[in-house]
Write an enzyme that holds these catalytic residues in place. Sequence first.
Site, mmCIF file in Angstrom:
data_model
loop_
_atom_site.group_PDB
_atom_site.id
_atom_site.type_symbol
_atom_site.label_atom_id
_atom_site.label_comp_id
_atom_site.label_asym_id
_atom_site.label_seq_id
_atom_site.Cartn_x
_atom_site.Cartn_y
_atom_site.Cartn_z
ATOM 1 N N HIS A 42 -12.574 -10.262 -3.524
ATOM 2 C CA HIS A 42 -11.727 -9.097 -3.267
ATOM 3 C C HIS A 42 -12.258 -8.264 -2.102
ATOM 4 O O HIS A 42 -13.384 -7.784 -2.140
ATOM 5 C CB HIS A 42 -11.678 -8.238 -4.534
ATOM 6 N N HIS A 94 -7.365 -0.693 3.491
ATOM 7 C CA HIS A 94 -6.563 -0.654 2.264
ATOM 8 C C HIS A 94 -5.673 0.583 2.196
ATOM 9 O O HIS A 94 -4.484 0.498 1.947
ATOM 10 C CB HIS A 94 -7.467 -0.693 1.033
#
Length: 262
Positions: free
Chosen positions: A25, A67
């Site tokens: 991730h 992000h």
Amino acid sequence: MQATRDPLAESAPAGPWPYPRWIAHRGAGKLAPENTLVAFKRGASYGYQMFECDVKLSADGEAFLLHDAELARTTSGHGLAGAMNWAELSRLDAGGWHSPAFAGEPLLHLDALAAWLQAEGQAVNLEIKPTPGTDRLTGEVVAKRVEQLWAGSEVKPLLSSFQSEALAAARDAVPSLPRALLLTEWVPNAVALALDLGCIALVVQHAGLDAPRIAEGHRAGLRMLTYTVNEPERAQALWSAGLDGLITDRVDLFDPRSVPGA
């Protein structure tokens, strides 16, 4: 003796799946500043051969990794990331927020990531993460840039997004690139939504997945992936249910060379 039937195996999509099943991730989970090159290198040091990361556009149309819509959490900057040109963004510190050892680590341009991944033989799931109001533009630009950057690569990036408009734009721009629909929770029409977008996979938050739902996706020809699983017991349960790919922060806990479900 008659072999025992495995209904999950029987429902699995036909054909090879080109991607590793363990996925790190944002590069290295939480061991390094997310979405930076040092994070990908840290994840690779644990044996991971596929990564998930987030891609958006600068004000001048450059694709880079971040992000959040805002800069403050993971960089030295402030305000909307998509409102700044790449020249400004490239000067920000994207590592010091994590720990002093990573101070000065820059934001990562998609071109630089592509060069490193291909040099190292690594695969990637690129999450299209548009600045609000730029869904179609981001999907189109990212897909076209990926087509150029991975032109000679046998295994293309898997493009994913929570934003259906971004996925539709990526599909329209470069239909041949593989796509996946991201969902924060399971919805009754999850499979239909993915198929309508021409996706090859569904990526669902792990609390929303179980064996019947994984089998439902498989029967429709979809691969079923999940995020973000950090507990061994939960990972084992999902592998046993027929899962195809698992995104984790715990690159230090899970061995990506292990056989899922074994």
